[in-house]
Design a protein around this motif. Structure first.
Motif, PDB file in Angstrom:
ATOM      1  N   THR A 126      32.974  79.050  87.193  1.00 34.24           N
ATOM      2  CA  THR A 126      32.689  80.407  86.878  1.00 34.24           C
ATOM      3  C   THR A 126      33.198  80.945  85.701  1.00 34.24           C
ATOM      4  O   THR A 126      32.711  81.571  84.759  1.00 34.24           O
ATOM      5  N   GLY A 127      34.543  80.312  85.485  1.00 32.74           N
ATOM      6  CA  GLY A 127      35.368  81.202  84.168  1.00 32.74           C
ATOM      7  C   GLY A 127      35.178  80.316  82.837  1.00 32.74           C
ATOM      8  O   GLY A 127      35.862  80.606  81.940  1.00 32.74           O
ATOM      9  N   GLY A 128      34.249  79.320  82.501  1.00 28.98           N
ATOM     10  CA  GLY A 128      34.202  78.657  81.166  1.00 28.98           C
ATOM     11  C   GLY A 128      33.981  79.393  80.027  1.00 28.98           C
ATOM     12  O   GLY A 128      35.158  79.349  79.153  1.00 28.98           O
ATOM     13  N   GLN A 129      33.071  80.638  80.023  1.00 28.83           N
ATOM     14  CA  GLN A 129      33.003  81.348  78.868  1.00 28.83           C
ATOM     15  C   GLN A 129      34.205  82.227  78.786  1.00 28.83           C
ATOM     16  O   GLN A 129      34.523  82.568  77.682  1.00 28.83           O
ATOM     17  N   LEU A 130      34.672  82.888  80.006  1.00 30.30           N
ATOM     18  CA  LEU A 130      35.785  83.794  79.679  1.00 30.30           C
ATOM     19  C   LEU A 130      37.159  82.870  79.379  1.00 30.30           C
ATOM     20  O   LEU A 130      38.115  83.508  78.797  1.00 30.30           O
ATOM     21  N   LYS A 131      37.264  81.804  79.883  1.00 27.02           N
ATOM     22  CA  LYS A 131      38.544  80.999  79.477  1.00 27.02           C
ATOM     23  C   LYS A 131      38.285  80.813  77.571  1.00 27.02           C
ATOM     24  O   LYS A 131      39.443  81.015  77.021  1.00 27.02           O
ATOM     25  N   ILE A 132      37.060  80.553  77.204  1.00 24.96           N
ATOM     26  CA  ILE A 132      37.259  80.427  75.731  1.00 24.96           C
ATOM     27  C   ILE A 132      37.217  81.724  75.192  1.00 24.96           C
ATOM     28  O   ILE A 132      38.022  81.658  74.012  1.00 24.96           O
ATOM     29  N   ARG A 133      36.839  82.983  75.542  1.00 21.35           N
ATOM     30  CA  ARG A 133      36.876  84.089  74.911  1.00 21.35           C
ATOM     31  C   ARG A 133      38.371  84.559  74.998  1.00 21.35           C
ATOM     32  O   ARG A 133      38.867  84.942  73.952  1.00 21.35           O
ATOM     33  N   LYS A 134      39.155  84.338  76.060  1.00 17.62           N
ATOM     34  CA  LYS A 134      40.431  84.453  76.041  1.00 17.62           C
ATOM     35  C   LYS A 134      41.473  83.600  75.125  1.00 17.62           C
ATOM     36  O   LYS A 134      42.291  84.018  74.257  1.00 17.62           O
ATOM     37  N   GLU A 135      41.116  82.487  74.906  1.00 12.11           N
ATOM     38  CA  GLU A 135      41.640  81.468  74.031  1.00 12.11           C
ATOM     39  C   GLU A 135      41.260  81.959  72.726  1.00 12.11           C
ATOM     40  O   GLU A 135      42.070  81.797  71.834  1.00 12.11           O
ATOM     41  N   LEU A 136      40.225  82.399  72.454  1.00 13.48           N
ATOM     42  CA  LEU A 136      39.843  82.852  71.055  1.00 13.48           C
ATOM     43  C   LEU A 136      40.671  83.866  70.459  1.00 13.48           C
ATOM     44  O   LEU A 136      41.257  84.247  69.605  1.00 13.48           O
ATOM     45  N   ILE A 162      39.365  78.095  65.669  1.00 15.58           N
ATOM     46  CA  ILE A 162      38.620  79.475  66.164  1.00 15.58           C
ATOM     47  C   ILE A 162      37.023  79.208  65.784  1.00 15.58           C
ATOM     48  O   ILE A 162      36.121  79.442  66.567  1.00 15.58           O
ATOM     49  N   ARG A 163      36.626  78.629  64.787  1.00 15.30           N
ATOM     50  CA  ARG A 163      35.247  78.257  64.365  1.00 15.30           C
ATOM     51  C   ARG A 163      34.763  77.433  65.371  1.00 15.30           C
ATOM     52  O   ARG A 163      33.686  77.346  65.820  1.00 15.30           O
ATOM     53  N   MET A 164      35.540  76.185  65.606  1.00  9.95           N
ATOM     54  CA  MET A 164      35.110  75.327  66.546  1.00  9.95           C
ATOM     55  C   MET A 164      34.685  75.993  68.062  1.00  9.95           C
ATOM     56  O   MET A 164      33.785  75.640  68.875  1.00  9.95           O
ATOM     57  N   LEU A 165      35.824  76.836  68.587  1.00  8.15           N
ATOM     58  CA  LEU A 165      35.324  77.528  69.576  1.00  8.15           C
ATOM     59  C   LEU A 165      34.149  78.482  69.717  1.00  8.15           C
ATOM     60  O   LEU A 165      33.420  78.427  70.629  1.00  8.15           O
ATOM     61  N   GLU A 166      34.052  79.063  68.662  1.00  9.16           N
ATOM     62  CA  GLU A 166      33.077  79.958  68.440  1.00  9.16           C
ATOM     63  C   GLU A 166      31.435  79.166  68.376  1.00  9.16           C
ATOM     64  O   GLU A 166      30.476  79.614  68.951  1.00  9.16           O
ATOM     65  N   GLN A 167      31.570  77.855  67.589  1.00  6.52           N
ATOM     66  CA  GLN A 167      30.390  77.300  68.017  1.00  6.52           C
ATOM     67  C   GLN A 167      30.118  76.664  69.213  1.00  6.52           C
ATOM     68  O   GLN A 167      29.179  76.715  69.912  1.00  6.52           O
ATOM     69  N   LYS A 168      31.091  76.409  70.098  1.00  7.52           N
ATOM     70  CA  LYS A 168      31.070  75.895  71.419  1.00  7.52           C
ATOM     71  C   LYS A 168      30.349  77.102  72.078  1.00  7.52           C
ATOM     72  O   LYS A 168      29.664  76.830  73.115  1.00  7.52           O
ATOM     73  N   MET A 169      31.060  78.163  72.013  1.00  8.85           N
ATOM     74  CA  MET A 169      30.509  79.833  72.732  1.00  8.85           C
ATOM     75  C   MET A 169      28.940  79.543  72.434  1.00  8.85           C
ATOM     76  O   MET A 169      28.003  80.002  73.427  1.00  8.85           O
ATOM     77  N   SER A 170      28.460  79.445  71.306  1.00 10.89           N
ATOM     78  CA  SER A 170      27.187  79.681  70.913  1.00 10.89           C
ATOM     79  C   SER A 170      26.241  78.640  71.295  1.00 10.89           C
ATOM     80  O   SER A 170      24.986  79.106  71.693  1.00 10.89           O
ATOM     81  N   GLN A 171      26.771  77.323  71.618  1.00  8.08           N
ATOM     82  CA  GLN A 171      25.894  76.363  72.257  1.00  8.08           C
ATOM     83  C   GLN A 171      25.663  76.690  73.651  1.00  8.08           C
ATOM     84  O   GLN A 171      24.538  76.039  74.202  1.00  8.08           O
TER      85      GLN A 171
END
Length: 172
Positions: A126-136, A162-171
């Protein structure tokens, strides 16, 4: 551990009494504690509200556990709960109380939990997006440090991640 009095029921009340350096431990069930009475009076009425109320009295923004008479007491605009009422009950009156009493609650949370933000683990599924935000957040603060110390190559690496993770979140 069984009750030291009756030996039948499990001991649910554990009391350590130290008098003149002599330590005495009691392990008894609730029924025997009520029968015994004098040694254990007051312990069956223990509540988390009393514990929280005791912790709140150590608020550095207050004097002797009371709000100073010169300052206007903090009050929730929605339900009217004051900090003094919260410290007695240990409960909020509505969902907006945290917002209005927040400044006074931060020292309490720091004392109890060691921090004002949750730093614990996040469930995998359940925490995929949350982990990405924290890493960002971590990468952005690292980027700021690298720019401030004029380490532009490392800053460029951080920017790319940062750009790579932001793209991952938007996808997703």
């Amino acid at each position: 551990m069984n009750c030291e009095e009756c030996g039948k029921r499990p001991a649910t009340l554990h009391l350590t009494k130290i008098v003149n350096g002599e330590k005495t431990e009691y392990h008894i069930c609730e029924q025997c504690a009520q029968e015994k009475g004098d040694v254990f009076t007051g312990f069956h009425n223990f509540s988390i509200n009393n514990l929280l109320s005791g912790l709140l009295k150590f608020d550095p923004m207050q004097k002797n556990g009371r709000e100073s008479s010169t300052s206007k007491p903090l009050r929730c605009e929605t339900c009217g709960l004051t900090y003094a009422q919260f410290s007695k009950s240990g409960r909020f009156g509505c969902s907006d109380c945290y917002t209005f009493l927040g400044d006074k609650l931060d020292p309490l949370f720091r004392r109890i939990h060691g921090n004002t933000q949750h730093i614990g683990k996040v469930p995998e599924r359940t925490g995929g997006q949350l982990k990405i935000r924290k890493e960002l957040e971590q990468l952005k603060s690292a980027l700021q440090r690298h720019v401030a110390s004029e380490e532009f190559e490392k800053a460029a690496e951080m920017r790319d991640r940062i750009r790579m993770l932001e793209q991952k979140m938007s996808q997703s």
